[in-house]
Write a protein that holds these residues in place. Structure first.
Motif, PDB file in Angstrom:
ATOM      1  N   ILE A 269     162.901  10.259  62.173  1.00 47.11           N
ATOM      2  CA  ILE A 269     163.827  11.297  61.721  1.00 47.11           C
ATOM      3  C   ILE A 269     164.417  10.959  60.353  1.00 47.11           C
ATOM      4  CG2 ILE A 269     166.076  12.351  62.206  1.00 47.11           C
ATOM      5  CD1 ILE A 269     165.265  12.517  65.118  1.00 47.11           C
ATOM      6  N   SER A 270     164.799   9.686  60.148  1.00 50.79           N
ATOM      7  CA  SER A 270     165.410   9.304  58.868  1.00 50.79           C
ATOM      8  C   SER A 270     164.448   9.491  57.705  1.00 50.79           C
ATOM      9  CB  SER A 270     165.903   7.849  58.920  1.00 50.79           C
ATOM     10  OG  SER A 270     164.840   6.961  59.178  1.00 50.79           O
ATOM     11  N   LYS A 271     163.176   9.187  57.909  1.00 45.47           N
ATOM     12  CA  LYS A 271     162.198   9.347  56.825  1.00 45.47           C
ATOM     13  C   LYS A 271     161.989  10.814  56.473  1.00 45.47           C
ATOM     14  CE  LYS A 271     159.331   5.222  56.594  1.00 45.47           C
ATOM     15  NZ  LYS A 271     157.945   4.664  56.671  1.00 45.47           N
ATOM     16  N   LYS A 272     161.974  11.669  57.479  1.00 49.39           N
ATOM     17  CA  LYS A 272     161.778  13.098  57.211  1.00 49.39           C
ATOM     18  C   LYS A 272     162.997  13.696  56.508  1.00 49.39           C
ATOM     19  CE  LYS A 272     158.445  13.716  60.894  1.00 49.39           C
ATOM     20  NZ  LYS A 272     158.359  13.775  62.342  1.00 49.39           N
ATOM     21  N   VAL A 273     164.182  13.297  56.930  1.00 49.61           N
ATOM     22  CA  VAL A 273     165.399  13.771  56.259  1.00 49.61           C
ATOM     23  C   VAL A 273     165.399  13.306  54.806  1.00 49.61           C
ATOM     24  CG1 VAL A 273     167.910  13.581  56.153  1.00 49.61           C
ATOM     25  CG2 VAL A 273     166.783  13.939  58.352  1.00 49.61           C
ATOM     26  N   SER A 274     165.081  12.040  54.579  1.00 52.79           N
ATOM     27  CA  SER A 274     165.049  11.509  53.213  1.00 52.79           C
ATOM     28  C   SER A 274     164.050  12.261  52.360  1.00 52.79           C
ATOM     29  CB  SER A 274     164.700  10.013  53.239  1.00 52.79           C
ATOM     30  OG  SER A 274     165.712   9.272  53.880  1.00 52.79           O
ATOM     31  N   TRP A 275     162.896  12.587  52.947  1.00 50.28           N
ATOM     32  CA  TRP A 275     161.865  13.311  52.190  1.00 50.28           C
ATOM     33  C   TRP A 275     162.362  14.696  51.813  1.00 50.28           C
ATOM     34  CZ3 TRP A 275     158.985  17.489  51.351  1.00 50.28           C
ATOM     35  CH2 TRP A 275     157.826  17.348  50.578  1.00 50.28           C
ATOM     36  N   LEU A 276     162.981  15.396  52.743  1.00 54.07           N
ATOM     37  CA  LEU A 276     163.466  16.742  52.457  1.00 54.07           C
ATOM     38  C   LEU A 276     164.612  16.728  51.448  1.00 54.07           C
ATOM     39  CD1 LEU A 276     163.271  18.315  56.029  1.00 54.07           C
ATOM     40  CD2 LEU A 276     161.903  18.968  54.035  1.00 54.07           C
ATOM     41  N   LYS A 277     165.454  15.702  51.502  1.00 50.81           N
ATOM     42  CA  LYS A 277     166.527  15.585  50.519  1.00 50.81           C
ATOM     43  C   LYS A 277     165.960  15.335  49.117  1.00 50.81           C
ATOM     44  CE  LYS A 277     170.420  14.101  53.381  1.00 50.81           C
ATOM     45  NZ  LYS A 277     171.276  15.231  52.954  1.00 50.81           N
ATOM     46  N   ALA A 278     164.890  14.564  49.049  1.00 50.67           N
ATOM     47  CA  ALA A 278     164.267  14.251  47.757  1.00 50.67           C
ATOM     48  C   ALA A 278     163.433  15.406  47.229  1.00 50.67           C
ATOM     49  CB  ALA A 278     163.410  12.997  47.889  1.00 50.67           C
ATOM     50  N   ASN A 279     163.096  16.365  48.103  1.00 49.68           N
ATOM     51  CA  ASN A 279     162.244  17.498  47.720  1.00 49.68           C
ATOM     52  C   ASN A 279     162.902  18.805  48.178  1.00 49.68           C
ATOM     53  OD1 ASN A 279     159.475  16.101  46.832  1.00 49.68           O
ATOM     54  ND2 ASN A 279     160.253  15.028  48.630  1.00 49.68           N
ATOM     55  N   PRO A 280     163.995  19.195  47.523  1.00 46.90           N
ATOM     56  CA  PRO A 280     164.799  20.334  48.005  1.00 46.90           C
ATOM     57  C   PRO A 280     164.099  21.684  47.964  1.00 46.90           C
ATOM     58  CG  PRO A 280     165.559  19.578  45.852  1.00 46.90           C
ATOM     59  CD  PRO A 280     164.589  18.556  46.343  1.00 46.90           C
ATOM     60  N   SER A 281     162.998  21.796  47.226  1.00 48.27           N
ATOM     61  CA  SER A 281     162.307  23.094  47.158  1.00 48.27           C
ATOM     62  C   SER A 281     161.354  23.310  48.333  1.00 48.27           C
ATOM     63  CB  SER A 281     161.528  23.212  45.844  1.00 48.27           C
ATOM     64  OG  SER A 281     160.472  22.254  45.798  1.00 48.27           O
ATOM     65  N   TYR A 282     161.135  22.286  49.148  1.00 46.67           N
ATOM     66  CA  TYR A 282     160.206  22.380  50.273  1.00 46.67           C
ATOM     67  C   TYR A 282     160.950  22.800  51.541  1.00 46.67           C
ATOM     68  CZ  TYR A 282     156.514  20.164  47.549  1.00 46.67           C
ATOM     69  OH  TYR A 282     155.553  19.878  46.601  1.00 46.67           O
ATOM     70  N   ALA A 283     160.301  23.664  52.320  1.00 48.17           N
ATOM     71  CA  ALA A 283     160.927  24.185  53.536  1.00 48.17           C
ATOM     72  C   ALA A 283     160.734  23.276  54.736  1.00 48.17           C
ATOM     73  CB  ALA A 283     160.375  25.565  53.853  1.00 48.17           C
ATOM     74  N   LEU A 284     159.730  22.422  54.681  1.00 47.66           N
ATOM     75  CA  LEU A 284     159.429  21.572  55.833  1.00 47.66           C
ATOM     76  C   LEU A 284     158.619  20.371  55.404  1.00 47.66           C
ATOM     77  CD1 LEU A 284     156.163  21.994  56.982  1.00 47.66           C
ATOM     78  CD2 LEU A 284     157.072  24.310  57.016  1.00 47.66           C
ATOM     79  N   VAL A 285     158.539  19.404  56.278  1.00 52.67           N
ATOM     80  CA  VAL A 285     157.681  18.248  56.048  1.00 52.67           C
ATOM     81  C   VAL A 285     157.005  17.871  57.365  1.00 52.67           C
ATOM     82  CG1 VAL A 285     159.520  16.543  56.483  1.00 52.67           C
ATOM     83  CG2 VAL A 285     157.555  15.915  55.060  1.00 52.67           C
ATOM     84  N   ARG A 286     155.744  17.508  57.263  1.00 51.51           N
ATOM     85  CA  ARG A 286     154.969  17.026  58.411  1.00 51.51           C
ATOM     86  C   ARG A 286     154.690  15.540  58.226  1.00 51.51           C
ATOM     87  NH1 ARG A 286     149.846  18.507  58.609  1.00 51.51           N
ATOM     88  NH2 ARG A 286     149.716  18.911  56.375  1.00 51.51           N
ATOM     89  N   SER A 287     154.262  14.896  59.281  1.00 46.51           N
ATOM     90  CA  SER A 287     153.872  13.490  59.160  1.00 46.51           C
ATOM     91  C   SER A 287     152.603  13.238  59.953  1.00 46.51           C
ATOM     92  CB  SER A 287     154.974  12.563  59.671  1.00 46.51           C
ATOM     93  OG  SER A 287     155.006  12.565  61.089  1.00 46.51           O
ATOM     94  N   ASN A 288     151.982  12.137  59.663  1.00 44.40           N
ATOM     95  CA  ASN A 288     150.870  11.679  60.481  1.00 44.40           C
ATOM     96  C   ASN A 288     151.419  11.154  61.811  1.00 44.40           C
ATOM     97  OD1 ASN A 288     148.223  11.084  61.123  1.00 44.40           O
ATOM     98  ND2 ASN A 288     147.826   9.876  59.301  1.00 44.40           N
TER      99      ASN A 288
END
Length: 326
Positions: A107-126
């Motif tokens: 969860i922390s990695k996905k939140v960090s990714w979304l904070k660093a990329n504010p124009s993206y609506a979502l993030v997926r992971s392997n």
């Protein structure tokens, strides 16, 4: 008003006594635990699921940002998700199946990714498929090149929609589904969260495997459904869900008919592959006809079909294609 930094984690559960303690401890052990809003829906369990939840309730109340427990009569996972969605108040939204696990930094990695990329609506992971013999297999190869067009990737069947493998910005979902109501099916809930958020938005990808999707021997489809009838019917059920979501989120969009053809093509290919697995030539022809009706069939689809129903013709088509590539 959504609560900044908070992650709403939805977990539907039915008769999960074998997994519920492990799952809840997994949530408590998240690096991001103090910012998690856990919404757990007991969908009419008749085993010891509730008893185990109550044993952990004090920790859940104290260590998470919020713990919301909902109990309802058994109505299926779609209904359970609808009950959970009514309680969502976090900036971010994700889900997890009761029998799967996240890495501690999921969860922390996905939140960090979304904070660093504010124009993206979502993030997926392997992630990993974990088989009964403890064999692990990545969802996507290490050299996998992820597209940012998650919407089209879902329609074309190119990505996995596993709970625990994605996080979306709640506001992007609510912009398309303000009612907080998804199609109350007994399956397909993950794509119903992903598709609205992905529509007309970009999606990111984290190559690290951040969750484990457990394959249970007692529930493996091949053992339960040797005739293939249940899996065949499921493809039409999922196709119907996709169509419903497209109708809901693509109102007044001229491309909706194109999207519907993509969906039909995706599931026709799935049915064709299932027919080949079942060694049923008539079903294969039927599935290919459905695919052909979409006008989205490829030469590879045609060769695939003929290699099964008429191998000689299939070989001839392969030779013609190779000659044409020279």
């Amino acid at each position: 008003m959504l609560n900044e930094n908070i992650v709403s984690l939805l977990i539907p559960c039915y008769n999960g006594e074998q997994f519920v303690e492990r799952c809840l401890i997994n949530v408590l052990e998240q690096e991001y635990a103090q910012y998690i809003e856990l919404i757990l829906v007991n969908d009419g369990s008749t085993d010891k699921t509730e008893e185990i939840i109550f044993q952990l309730q004090k920790r859940l109340d104290n260590e998470l940002w919020r713990f919301c427990y909902i109990k309802q009569e058994n109505q299926g996972v779609g209904s359970a998700m609808n009950a959970a969605l009514k309680e969502v108040s976090g900036e971010y939204l994700t889900s997890l199946d009761i029998d799967d696990l996240m890495t501690k930094d999921c969860i922390s990695k996905k939140v960090s990714w979304l904070k660093a990329n504010p124009s993206y609506a979502l993030v997926r992971s392997n992630g990993y498929f974990l088989f009964p013999n403890q064999e692990k297999r990545l969802f996507y190869a290490e050299d996998y090149k992820a597209s940012e067009d998650v919407f089209l990737d879902i329609l074309n069947g190119r990505i996995y929609n596993r709970a625990g493998s994605y996080m979306i910005r709640t506001k992007k979902f609510l912009e398309k589904i303000p009612s907080r109501e998804i199609y109350p099916s007994r399956y397909g809930q993950n794509l119903q969260l992903l598709l609205p958020a992905a529509y007309q938005n970009e999606g990111g990808y984290i190559s690290s495997p951040l969750m484990m999707y457990y394959i249970h021997s007692e529930s493996m489809t091949h053992q339960e459904d040797k005739s293939g009838e249940k899996r065949w019917n499921y493809t039409y059920g999922f196709q119907d869900i996709y169509m419903h979501v497209i109708e809901e989120i693509c109102k007044e969009n001229q491309k909706s008919s194109i999207y519907e053809k993509m969906i039909k093509a995706t599931f026709s290919r799935q049915r064709m592959e299932l027919a080949i697995e079942l060694k049923d030539k008539n079903l294969c022809k039927r599935a290919y006809k459905e695919l052909k009706d979409t006008k989205l069939q490829t030469e590879q689809d045609r060769i695939r079909m003929y290699m099964f129903v008429s191998p000689i013709k299939g070989i001839i088509l392969r030779i013609i294609r190779k000659l044409g590539e020279k």
